[in-house]
Motif scaffolding. Sequence first.
Motif, PDB file in Angstrom:
ATOM      1  N   ASN A  44     -20.951 -29.677  62.622  1.00 41.37           N
ATOM      2  CA  ASN A  44     -22.402 -29.595  62.418  1.00 41.37           C
ATOM      3  C   ASN A  44     -22.689 -29.496  60.925  1.00 41.37           C
ATOM      4  O   ASN A  44     -21.773 -29.422  60.101  1.00 41.37           O
ATOM      5  CB  ASN A  44     -22.973 -28.375  63.160  1.00 41.37           C
ATOM      6  CG  ASN A  44     -22.203 -27.120  62.806  1.00 41.37           C
ATOM      7  OD1 ASN A  44     -22.039 -26.799  61.626  1.00 41.37           O
ATOM      8  ND2 ASN A  44     -21.682 -26.427  63.810  1.00 41.37           N
ATOM      9  N   TYR A  50     -23.826 -27.125  59.148  1.00 42.84           N
ATOM     10  CA  TYR A  50     -23.378 -25.902  58.479  1.00 42.84           C
ATOM     11  C   TYR A  50     -21.934 -26.049  57.997  1.00 42.84           C
ATOM     12  O   TYR A  50     -21.567 -25.576  56.927  1.00 42.84           O
ATOM     13  CB  TYR A  50     -23.513 -24.692  59.410  1.00 42.84           C
ATOM     14  CG  TYR A  50     -24.943 -24.438  59.805  1.00 42.84           C
ATOM     15  CD1 TYR A  50     -25.819 -23.802  58.920  1.00 42.84           C
ATOM     16  CD2 TYR A  50     -25.432 -24.858  61.029  1.00 42.84           C
ATOM     17  CE1 TYR A  50     -27.145 -23.590  59.250  1.00 42.84           C
ATOM     18  CE2 TYR A  50     -26.762 -24.643  61.379  1.00 42.84           C
ATOM     19  CZ  TYR A  50     -27.620 -24.008  60.487  1.00 42.84           C
ATOM     20  OH  TYR A  50     -28.928 -23.819  60.817  1.00 42.84           O
ATOM     21  N   GLU A  51     -21.126 -26.716  58.808  1.00 41.54           N
ATOM     22  CA  GLU A  51     -19.726 -26.903  58.404  1.00 41.54           C
ATOM     23  C   GLU A  51     -19.629 -27.894  57.238  1.00 41.54           C
ATOM     24  O   GLU A  51     -18.798 -27.726  56.352  1.00 41.54           O
ATOM     25  CB  GLU A  51     -18.891 -27.344  59.610  1.00 41.54           C
ATOM     26  CG  GLU A  51     -18.777 -26.203  60.615  1.00 41.54           C
ATOM     27  CD  GLU A  51     -17.906 -26.502  61.819  1.00 41.54           C
ATOM     28  OE1 GLU A  51     -17.426 -25.534  62.433  1.00 41.54           O
ATOM     29  OE2 GLU A  51     -17.709 -27.681  62.160  1.00 41.54           O
ATOM     30  N   ALA A  99     -21.895 -28.202  54.987  1.00 41.40           N
ATOM     31  CA  ALA A  99     -22.333 -27.429  53.825  1.00 41.40           C
ATOM     32  C   ALA A  99     -21.223 -26.485  53.351  1.00 41.40           C
ATOM     33  O   ALA A  99     -21.019 -26.294  52.151  1.00 41.40           O
ATOM     34  CB  ALA A  99     -23.601 -26.640  54.156  1.00 41.40           C
ATOM     35  N   ARG A 100     -20.474 -25.911  54.294  1.00 42.04           N
ATOM     36  CA  ARG A 100     -19.335 -25.062  53.918  1.00 42.04           C
ATOM     37  C   ARG A 100     -18.295 -25.862  53.148  1.00 42.04           C
ATOM     38  O   ARG A 100     -17.713 -25.396  52.179  1.00 42.04           O
ATOM     39  CB  ARG A 100     -18.667 -24.462  55.163  1.00 42.04           C
ATOM     40  CG  ARG A 100     -19.324 -23.227  55.734  1.00 42.04           C
ATOM     41  CD  ARG A 100     -19.339 -22.060  54.764  1.00 42.04           C
ATOM     42  NE  ARG A 100     -18.020 -21.652  54.299  1.00 42.04           N
ATOM     43  CZ  ARG A 100     -17.204 -20.849  54.962  1.00 42.04           C
ATOM     44  NH1 ARG A 100     -17.554 -20.335  56.112  1.00 42.04           N
ATOM     45  NH2 ARG A 100     -16.028 -20.519  54.445  1.00 42.04           N
ATOM     46  N   LEU A 147     -25.780 -23.368  49.019  1.00 49.02           N
ATOM     47  CA  LEU A 147     -25.343 -23.201  50.410  1.00 49.02           C
ATOM     48  C   LEU A 147     -26.344 -22.309  51.151  1.00 49.02           C
ATOM     49  O   LEU A 147     -26.775 -22.636  52.260  1.00 49.02           O
ATOM     50  CB  LEU A 147     -23.947 -22.571  50.461  1.00 49.02           C
ATOM     51  CG  LEU A 147     -23.400 -22.351  51.877  1.00 49.02           C
ATOM     52  CD1 LEU A 147     -22.899 -23.665  52.463  1.00 49.02           C
ATOM     53  CD2 LEU A 147     -22.291 -21.317  51.893  1.00 49.02           C
ATOM     54  N   ASP A 148     -26.732 -21.227  50.501  1.00 45.09           N
ATOM     55  CA  ASP A 148     -27.709 -20.315  51.122  1.00 45.09           C
ATOM     56  C   ASP A 148     -29.007 -21.051  51.424  1.00 45.09           C
ATOM     57  O   ASP A 148     -29.620 -20.843  52.467  1.00 45.09           O
ATOM     58  CB  ASP A 148     -28.003 -19.126  50.194  1.00 45.09           C
ATOM     59  CG  ASP A 148     -26.792 -18.239  50.034  1.00 45.09           C
ATOM     60  OD1 ASP A 148     -25.860 -18.366  50.860  1.00 45.09           O
ATOM     61  OD2 ASP A 148     -26.754 -17.436  49.084  1.00 45.09           O
ATOM     62  N   TYR A 197     -28.457 -22.955  54.537  1.00 43.65           N
ATOM     63  CA  TYR A 197     -28.319 -22.047  55.679  1.00 43.65           C
ATOM     64  C   TYR A 197     -29.688 -21.537  56.129  1.00 43.65           C
ATOM     65  O   TYR A 197     -29.948 -21.389  57.313  1.00 43.65           O
ATOM     66  CB  TYR A 197     -27.417 -20.863  55.315  1.00 43.65           C
ATOM     67  CG  TYR A 197     -25.953 -21.101  55.587  1.00 43.65           C
ATOM     68  CD1 TYR A 197     -25.433 -22.394  55.654  1.00 43.65           C
ATOM     69  CD2 TYR A 197     -25.072 -20.035  55.779  1.00 43.65           C
ATOM     70  CE1 TYR A 197     -24.101 -22.612  55.905  1.00 43.65           C
ATOM     71  CE2 TYR A 197     -23.719 -20.260  56.032  1.00 43.65           C
ATOM     72  CZ  TYR A 197     -23.247 -21.544  56.091  1.00 43.65           C
ATOM     73  OH  TYR A 197     -21.921 -21.757  56.343  1.00 43.65           O
ATOM     74  N   HIS A 230     -32.646 -25.621  59.509  1.00 41.00           N
ATOM     75  CA  HIS A 230     -33.212 -25.687  60.853  1.00 41.00           C
ATOM     76  C   HIS A 230     -34.652 -26.225  60.845  1.00 41.00           C
ATOM     77  O   HIS A 230     -35.176 -26.616  61.874  1.00 41.00           O
ATOM     78  CB  HIS A 230     -33.149 -24.317  61.532  1.00 41.00           C
ATOM     79  CG  HIS A 230     -34.032 -23.297  60.885  1.00 41.00           C
ATOM     80  ND1 HIS A 230     -33.656 -22.617  59.755  1.00 41.00           N
ATOM     81  CD2 HIS A 230     -35.280 -22.868  61.191  1.00 41.00           C
ATOM     82  CE1 HIS A 230     -34.648 -21.801  59.398  1.00 41.00           C
ATOM     83  NE2 HIS A 230     -35.645 -21.937  60.255  1.00 41.00           N
ATOM     84  N   CYS A 264     -30.545 -33.343  52.504  1.00 34.74           N
ATOM     85  CA  CYS A 264     -29.344 -32.884  53.216  1.00 34.74           C
ATOM     86  C   CYS A 264     -28.109 -33.727  52.890  1.00 34.74           C
ATOM     87  O   CYS A 264     -26.992 -33.221  52.884  1.00 34.74           O
ATOM     88  CB  CYS A 264     -29.582 -32.908  54.724  1.00 34.74           C
ATOM     89  SG  CYS A 264     -30.750 -31.661  55.277  1.00 34.74           S
TER      90      CYS A 264
END
Length: 210
Positions: free
Chosen positions: A43, A45-46, A48-49, A62-63, A66, A70, A142
């Motif tokens: 997804n 989030y991963e 972005a990680r 990153l924050d 996060y 959404h 994004c």
Amino acid sequence: MSETKQKSRQPPKFELIGGNVCLDFINTLDDRPSTQPKELLKNFYELARFGEDTGILKPEELDFFYERVHLVPEEAADAMRRAIHLREALYAIFTAVMNRQTAPQLALNRLNANLHDAALHSRLVQVEGGLEWRFESMTSRCAAMLWPIARAAADLLASSDVARVRACSSPTCQWLFLDKSKNHHRRWCSMKQCGNRAKVRRFYAKKRTA
Ligand SMILES: [Zn+2]
């Protein structure tokens, strides 16, 4: 005094052994040779990680994702699709190059489309001591973190270093890495993982034949 203390960061999620961000990116589909490859980018989030682990995203960027991603679910889903397409195109191109074959045209077209996008969002800026290529803010959209990945891939593919790109010798692994060893004989993604496993196998094979 303003509160500037960073939240404590998480330990890295990705094993970055590729020596180049585009190879680490390719390795985010784990166990490729198996019938059930493991998707490490399930997804946004991963993704972005991965961006944070590789230094493409700063912790505060990153924050930002996060906290806000959404709110733009379609843009995030589109970025994910593009990321996976780019990754698989890179895998196809690098494998072809390693096998001294012609890179598949569809994959090249995909990479070129990403390079185009990266170029649209980069400019030369004045920095101390000269000019430098800079991308627009990594939080501007994004898919922004794909720009430096595409650029790194193009730079590597067009350089003589591309001859040093190898796949891990473990038949179940085959992660890609840039062999920066002195004698250019690196065989394993990491000695700890695949190198050791091969050593153990050789040890037992020898024992059996002894
Ligand atoms: Zn390996």
